[in-house]
Motif scaffolding. Structure first.
Motif, PDB file in Angstrom:
ATOM      1  N   ILE A 767       0.860  -1.186   0.000  1.00 39.49           N
ATOM      2  CA  ILE A 767       0.000   0.000   0.000  1.00 39.49           C
ATOM      3  C   ILE A 767       0.893   1.231   0.000  1.00 39.49           C
ATOM      4  N   LYS A 768       0.317   2.386  -0.346  1.00 37.23           N
ATOM      5  CA  LYS A 768       1.117   3.610  -0.463  1.00 37.23           C
ATOM      6  C   LYS A 768       1.420   4.226   0.896  1.00 37.23           C
ATOM      7  N   SER A 769       0.397   4.388   1.713  1.00 42.48           N
ATOM      8  CA  SER A 769       0.579   5.063   2.998  1.00 42.48           C
ATOM      9  C   SER A 769      -0.684   4.898   3.829  1.00 42.48           C
ATOM     10  N   GLY A 770      -0.708   5.560   4.977  1.00 40.09           N
ATOM     11  CA  GLY A 770      -1.889   5.535   5.832  1.00 40.09           C
ATOM     12  C   GLY A 770      -2.192   6.920   6.342  1.00 40.09           C
ATOM     13  N   HIS A 771      -3.278   7.050   7.088  1.00 44.35           N
ATOM     14  CA  HIS A 771      -3.593   8.335   7.705  1.00 44.35           C
ATOM     15  C   HIS A 771      -4.348   8.100   9.004  1.00 44.35           C
ATOM     16  N   ILE A 772      -4.482   9.167   9.785  1.00 44.97           N
ATOM     17  CA  ILE A 772      -5.165   9.114  11.085  1.00 44.97           C
ATOM     18  C   ILE A 772      -6.358  10.054  11.051  1.00 44.97           C
ATOM     19  N   ASN A 773      -7.483   9.589  11.598  1.00 46.59           N
ATOM     20  CA  ASN A 773      -8.647  10.451  11.783  1.00 46.59           C
ATOM     21  C   ASN A 773      -8.646  10.920  13.236  1.00 46.59           C
ATOM     22  N   PRO A 774      -8.150  12.121  13.518  1.00 46.56           N
ATOM     23  CA  PRO A 774      -8.022  12.553  14.912  1.00 46.56           C
ATOM     24  C   PRO A 774      -9.371  12.808  15.590  1.00 46.56           C
ATOM     25  N   ASP A 775     -10.399  13.053  14.805  1.00 51.47           N
ATOM     26  CA  ASP A 775     -11.728  13.298  15.378  1.00 51.47           C
ATOM     27  C   ASP A 775     -12.396  12.000  15.817  1.00 51.47           C
ATOM     28  N   LYS A 776     -12.155  10.913  15.074  1.00 54.25           N
ATOM     29  CA  LYS A 776     -12.712   9.602  15.408  1.00 54.25           C
ATOM     30  C   LYS A 776     -11.607   8.550  15.307  1.00 54.25           C
ATOM     31  N   PRO A 777     -10.731   8.503  16.285  1.00 52.11           N
ATOM     32  CA  PRO A 777      -9.627   7.535  16.224  1.00 52.11           C
ATOM     33  C   PRO A 777     -10.114   6.128  16.555  1.00 52.11           C
ATOM     34  N   GLN A 778     -10.624   5.432  15.554  1.00 52.28           N
ATOM     35  CA  GLN A 778     -11.147   4.080  15.715  1.00 52.28           C
ATOM     36  C   GLN A 778     -10.539   3.172  14.654  1.00 52.28           C
ATOM     37  N   MET A 779     -10.366   1.904  14.995  1.00 52.66           N
ATOM     38  CA  MET A 779      -9.816   0.916  14.067  1.00 52.66           C
ATOM     39  C   MET A 779     -10.830   0.616  12.974  1.00 52.66           C
ATOM     40  N   ARG A 780     -10.385   0.743  11.733  1.00 52.79           N
ATOM     41  CA  ARG A 780     -11.213   0.405  10.579  1.00 52.79           C
ATOM     42  C   ARG A 780     -10.502  -0.667   9.750  1.00 52.79           C
ATOM     43  N   ILE A 781     -11.194  -1.168   8.739  1.00 49.47           N
ATOM     44  CA  ILE A 781     -10.557  -2.130   7.839  1.00 49.47           C
ATOM     45  C   ILE A 781      -9.608  -1.351   6.944  1.00 49.47           C
ATOM     46  N   LEU A 782      -8.332  -1.483   7.204  1.00 53.58           N
ATOM     47  CA  LEU A 782      -7.319  -0.737   6.465  1.00 53.58           C
ATOM     48  C   LEU A 782      -6.882  -1.492   5.209  1.00 53.58           C
ATOM     49  N   ILE A 783      -6.914  -2.827   5.294  1.00 50.34           N
ATOM     50  CA  ILE A 783      -6.567  -3.677   4.153  1.00 50.34           C
ATOM     51  C   ILE A 783      -7.669  -4.722   4.005  1.00 50.34           C
ATOM     52  N   SER A 784      -8.403  -4.684   2.918  1.00 50.30           N
ATOM     53  CA  SER A 784      -9.561  -5.559   2.733  1.00 50.30           C
ATOM     54  C   SER A 784      -9.148  -6.951   2.304  1.00 50.30           C
ATOM     55  N   SER A 785     -10.044  -7.906   2.510  1.00 49.68           N
ATOM     56  CA  SER A 785      -9.825  -9.279   2.067  1.00 49.68           C
ATOM     57  C   SER A 785      -9.616  -9.295   0.556  1.00 49.68           C
ATOM     58  N   GLY A 786      -8.699 -10.130   0.120  1.00 46.59           N
ATOM     59  CA  GLY A 786      -8.383 -10.230  -1.298  1.00 46.59           C
ATOM     60  C   GLY A 786      -7.194  -9.391  -1.714  1.00 46.59           C
ATOM     61  N   HIS A 787      -6.734  -8.488  -0.832  1.00 46.91           N
ATOM     62  CA  HIS A 787      -5.578  -7.649  -1.154  1.00 46.91           C
ATOM     63  C   HIS A 787      -4.313  -8.494  -1.150  1.00 46.91           C
ATOM     64  N   LYS A 788      -3.467  -8.275  -2.128  1.00 52.16           N
ATOM     65  CA  LYS A 788      -2.223  -9.025  -2.276  1.00 52.16           C
ATOM     66  C   LYS A 788      -1.081  -8.260  -1.610  1.00 52.16           C
ATOM     67  N   ILE A 789      -0.402  -8.892  -0.657  1.00 54.66           N
ATOM     68  CA  ILE A 789       0.736  -8.237  -0.014  1.00 54.66           C
ATOM     69  C   ILE A 789       2.012  -8.581  -0.768  1.00 54.66           C
ATOM     70  N   ALA A 790       3.100  -7.885  -0.469  1.00 56.04           N
ATOM     71  CA  ALA A 790       4.395  -8.136  -1.100  1.00 56.04           C
ATOM     72  C   ALA A 790       5.197  -9.122  -0.251  1.00 56.04           C
ATOM     73  N   LYS A 791       6.426  -9.322  -0.629  1.00 56.88           N
ATOM     74  CA  LYS A 791       7.309 -10.267   0.064  1.00 56.88           C
ATOM     75  C   LYS A 791       7.709  -9.717   1.435  1.00 56.88           C
ATOM     76  N   PRO A 792       7.442 -10.446   2.540  1.00 54.41           N
ATOM     77  CA  PRO A 792       7.841  -9.959   3.870  1.00 54.41           C
ATOM     78  C   PRO A 792       9.357  -9.995   4.043  1.00 54.41           C
ATOM     79  N   VAL A 793       9.886  -8.995   4.725  1.00 56.86           N
ATOM     80  CA  VAL A 793      11.306  -8.971   5.084  1.00 56.86           C
ATOM     81  C   VAL A 793      11.426  -8.511   6.533  1.00 56.86           C
ATOM     82  N   VAL A 794      12.553  -8.821   7.147  1.00 51.18           N
ATOM     83  CA  VAL A 794      12.779  -8.451   8.553  1.00 51.18           C
ATOM     84  C   VAL A 794      12.954  -6.937   8.663  1.00 51.18           C
ATOM     85  N   LEU A 795      12.291  -6.324   9.642  1.00 49.47           N
ATOM     86  CA  LEU A 795      12.364  -4.867   9.825  1.00 49.47           C
ATOM     87  C   LEU A 795      13.561  -4.438  10.661  1.00 49.47           C
TER      88      LEU A 795
END
Length: 974
Positions: A767-795
């Motif tokens: 994904i490109k980036s994310g953002h915060i809703n300071p007025d309603k800081p609640q967990m939403r679906i940020l990545i929907s089912s069916g989305h393809k992720i890239a190759k995981p690497v150690v951070l």
């Protein structure tokens, strides 16, 4: 009636609820503890009665509001219990960092158990009827997190919920919302730092079980139905925010416009880690958070380049001031780039724009009657043909009992007292070593007393947005009463005064440097006045980050300048001042190789993001803190590698291995929504803390999100479920789908602190980036089912102890052993010297050595040991020159006593030389005085004469000549 309370104070809620039950009309006023409206009261909240009487005890106020309650004795006992036992225990338990108390958790555990047991017998604390005692306790338990980890407290929870839905309580919460309540607010509710000055009593602990545990299962018991429902309602696909990259950021009407600055770093040095976190890094973290929230944000900074320090550095390095500025500007710029500081513009103060704006503002003040002209005594070096700034003059300390020969023109390093340069004895120019003369020079002063009333009114309104140390420092200045401050100097390196006849004067750095914020903004955009003189429909919030020593310039001096001009300039709304960051157990010192400086961090091989995270974690927000190599490794290996890195990598690798890098469908159950509710608590806490630039607490909340994720995977065991039935495989998919979303949330929360790491994680999530809703800081679906992720690497990578030991040695410097210094000066009285002449010679040689070392521009840590040796030698010289008495001999024995009883031997050649010097110097004084010269001319020569006579007296064992003889005239005896 009026309730005065500071924001978020649970005791203020207590009074408001009592008033609602009493059906009394009250007005709630949010103030600070220093607000003039509450006069000399030292506590908040306060209940002001119609008669004007103010009640600062909330227990007394509660009983006043709810008169006629019964049973009185039990009610009073509970009120006292809530105020003196429960409140301090909660405050200590909710604290972070150095304010934490190891006794807090077990004490609170006992108190909560006691409370639950009492409520098992009655509906309310004193019986079947609610009283002010219930309101008092309930208000303290209302802030988020007070019962974190609670279990087996069914009676307490039943009581809490019953009170929460009462109409009077609901009405009070509309005025003082639960979300805004915080025990951190108590730090600003009185002048003693909240309740942390109350020492907890361990004897309170009378329950060995645990009702407060830090596990997700137990914490879940505190989640309310409303929280779970909110989690269900808002866990929907996030609405992507359209981000428009603007070439030039300008304020917009109807939007939140954040103008962010960090104190301009002085250009004549290399910034160390304390400088970096105290100013530019803290500001950068907040600016990145501000942009995540969609606020219209401009972050500017630059180097402060004018002033005496630049001239001094130029002399040391044999360069011109301009060359010094160019050299160190590039050093600063490269350091900040490596640290990932995202300025919108990084400029400097040696520009034509700075000169123009400073001169225009001076003329505005001059024409407005806020500038005074005064004659000031200054030291003039005739050989250098220049007035000497404080840093360019040294001499003998004028304070009685000191006499240190290398005191600076502003402070004596031996006695530590402040010095007025013209009061130095035998002053000398640091450049050419000749004696300067005193001359009067006309200087300009800013008439602060004239601006003071308007400044005080503004401070009363603005200081709620400042850190506590900024408020305290500013109030101390205002309490003493402001005095006119000199704003010009007779220097060459600076902005010239734009008045005829004063072209040889420049503005003092404290006056022109803060104006640099404006000139740097003008270099960024021609429309700079939209930020600094905005239109009425555009509100600007100015956040300024700095260390505490810079506070007066930003809270008094610069605002006074703008208020004097009175043309609608933007004034600071949020002063974010830190304390000091030390290195291990000492101070940073470039010359001695102690500590990590900006250009050293790169050489360690530790990524810039790890430095950013660690410095933010160790940020000295409430008191001084220390950089520690072991702490750096521990935070990297524990908080980053084992907590954040471990969770994220497990979730993404599992998604790659078992779900073909595709986010599986998610079907959440009640336990999942309870977990979302807990994560929403942390998200709200993160936003609340970051809005106030409390960076350490922001990190605490984001790390807790990751801990919840690790606990969730560990308890659900998707690696087992994925091998089971279809339902179990589907459950494993839900767990991994949620964990991938949590990883995305962590990337966003981590972005202000570790932007490169967050981008790396975004890339793995595809994904490109994310953002915060300071007025309603609640967990939403940020990545929907069916989305393809890239190759995981150690951070993150582990920092080995061998690496830490190597770095500690490399940056530990060469310490001056105490034994070396002791050896240099010897032990006990006069054992090193056989005569006064020998002692005097040692003093003179050591004084010359000190002068030579200091003239090289060496760090204080280099020359201070030499100063200590000089002071010890002087003590020995003084001991030798004092007459011996039987009392002093009684402390000696044998040959020591015999030697001490002998009169001091004088060197005939030394005596003859000194007598010749005295005769010549006496003639010089008489000639000068006879010519009618000013006192400023002959006084330094008199001081030299007196010094020579004192030396002769010590050498011969006689009494020093009277001061009167220096002038060559005898006074009649009476």
């Amino acid at each position: 009636m009026i309730i005065y309370t500071n924001p978020g104070n649970p005791f203020g809620l207590k009074l408001l609820i009592c008033a609602k039950f009493a059906k009394k009309e009250v007005q709630v006023k949010t103030v600070s503890i220093n607000d003039a409206e509450i006069k000399d009261m030292k506590h908040l909240p306060i209940l002001q009665l119609p008669s004007g009487v103010q009640l600062f005890s909330t227990d007394v106020a509660a009983k006043y509001l709810l008169q006629g309650e019964t049973p009185v004795i039990q009610r009073d006992e509970w009120l006292e219990w809530s105020t003196t036992r429960l409140a301090p225990a909660l405050a200590h338990n909710m604290a972070v960092g150095s304010r934490q108390d190891a006794n807090a958790k077990p004490i609170l555990n006992s108190l909560v158990k006691f409370l639950d047991d009492c409520l098992s017998k009655n509906t309310f604390l004193t019986g079947e009827k609610l009283t002010s005692a219930d309101i008092s306790v309930w208000s303290l338990l209302a802030p988020d997190g007070t019962l974190k980890g609670a279990q087996n407290i069914d009676n307490l929870l039943r009581w809490y919920r019953a009170i929460k839905v009462m109409p009077e309580v609901t009405a009070a919460l509309e005025q003082l919302p639960l979300a805004e309540l915080s025990f951190a607010s108590l730090q600003h509710s009185n002048k003693f730092g909240g309740l942390h000055h109350i020492v907890l009593d361990p004897e309170i602990i009378d329950f060995e079980g645990q009702v407060l545990k830090d596990t997700s299962d137990n914490i879940a018991a505190t989640v309310q139905k409303e929280e779970i429902q909110a989690a269900k309602d808002l866990f929907v696909p996030v609405v992507e925010r359209e981000v428009v990259e603007e070439k030039i950021v300008l304020p917009k009407a109807g939007q939140k416009n954040n103008l962010i600055t960090s104190a301009l770093p002085y250009v004549n040095n290399v910034p160390h880690l304390g400088n970096i976190i105290g100013c530019v890094l803290s500001a950068d973290i907040f600016a990145r958070y501000s942009r995540l929230c969609g606020y219209n944000t401009l972050f500017i900074c630059g180097t402060d380049e004018y002033g005496t320090a630049t001239e001094t550095k130029a002399l040391t390095e044999k360069l011109t001031p301009k060359q010094i500025c160019d050299k160190y500007f590039e050093i600063h710029n490269s350091i900040y780039r490596w640290f990932g500081i995202g300025f919108d513009y990084f400029g400097r103060t040696t520009t034509a724009e700075q000169t123009q704006i400073v001169q225009e503002m001076f003329i505005e003040l001059y024409n407005g009657g806020f500038i005074e002209t005064r004659a000031v005594d200054q030291l003039l070096c005739q050989k250098c043909d220049r007035y000497l700034a404080d840093r360019f003059v040294e001499g003998t300390c004028p304070h009685p009992g000191c006499g240190y020969e290398d005191a600076r023109g502003d402070q004596c390093d031996a006695c530590g007292k402040l010095v007025n340069a013209i009061e130095l004895i035998r002053p000398r120019c640091k450049v050419c070593n000749t004696s300067p003369i005193i001359r009067q020079s006309s200087q300009f002063f800013l008439d602060l007393p004239k601006i003071e009333p308007k400044l005080k009114e503004w401070v009363d309104r603005a200081e709620n947005g400042w850190t506590n140390n900024a408020r305290v420092i500013t109030r101390a200045w205002l309490k003493e009463g402001l005095k006119s401050r000199c704003i010009t100097r007779d220097l060459k390196w600076g902005i010239p005064v734009p008045l005829e006849g004063y072209e040889d004067k420049v503005f003092y750095v404290w006056f022109d440097a803060p104006i640099g914020y404006m000139s740097i903004t003008s270099r960024y955009s021609n429309e700079w006045k939209q930020w600094w003189q905005p239109e009425q429909d555009k509100k600007i919030d100015l956040f300024q980050f700095m260390a505490k020593d810079n506070v007066p310039f930003h809270s008094v001096m610069f605002p006074a300048t703008l208020l004097g001009i009175d043309k609608g300039h933007t004034l600071v709304s949020h002063i974010m001042a830190t304390e000091y960051l030390n290195y291990e157990d000492g101070k940073f010192s470039k010359s001695r190789g102690i500590g990590v400086f900006g250009n050293d961090a790169y050489d360690t091989g530790i990524p810039a993001d790890v430095w950013r995270f660690y410095l933010a974690s160790a940020r000295p927000e409430g008191q001084d803190s220390s950089f520690s190599w072991n702490d750096l490794a521990a935070r990297n290996n524990s908080e980053l590698l084992k907590n954040v890195g471990n969770f994220v990598n497990r979730a993404l690798v599992f998604c790659e291995k078992y779900f073909d890098q595709t986010v599986p469908p998610m079907v959440l159950n009640e336990d999942d929504f309870t977990l979302l509710a807990l994560i929403n608590r942390e998200l709200r806490g993160y936003v609340n803390q970051m809005e106030r630039a409390r960076l350490r607490d922001g990190i605490r909340h984001l790390l807790q999100v990751s801990r919840y994720g690790n606990q969730y995977m560990q308890s659900e065991e998707p690696w087992v479920l994925v091998k089971g039935t279809d339902d179990q495989k589907a459950r494993a998919g839900t767990v991994i789908g949620l964990c991938v979303n949590f990883a995305c949330l962590i990337a966003t929360l981590l972005f202000p602190f570790m932007p490169s790491t967050a981008r790396n994680l975004y890339a793995q999530l595809n994904i490109k980036s994310g953002h915060i809703n300071p007025d309603k800081p609640q967990m939403r679906i940020l990545i929907s089912s069916g989305h393809k992720i890239a190759k995981p690497v150690v951070l993150f990578n582990k920092i080995e102890q061998t690496k830490i030991d190597e770095l500690k040695k490399k940056y530990g410097g060469v310490q001056q052993p105490a034994a070396t210094e002791q050896k240099a000066v010897g032990k006990g009285g006069n054992k090193l010297f056989n005569s006064l002449a020998e002692a005097q010679k040692a003093v003179d040689e050591q004084a010359a050595k000190v002068r030579k070392v200091k003239s090289t521009g060496a760090d204080k840590s280099v020359w201070q040991p030499e100063v200590n040796i000089l002071l010890e030698l002087k003590k020995q010289l003084q001991t030798l020159s004092q007459p011996r008495t039987s009392g002093s001999l009684s402390t000696l024995s044998g040959s020591d006593a015999t030697a001490a009883a002998q009169p001091p031997k004088s060197d005939p050649d030394a005596v003859k030389t000194l007598e010749a010097e005295i005769a010549a110097q006496g003639e010089k004084v008489r000639t000068l005085k006879g010519s009618g010269a000013e006192k400023a001319v002959w006084q330094p020569e008199v001081a030299v004469l007196l010094g020579l006579k004192e030396k002769l007296a010590k050498l011969t064992g006689g009494a020093p000549a009277a001061a009167a003889s220096a002038g060559g005239k005898k006074k009649n005896k009476k």
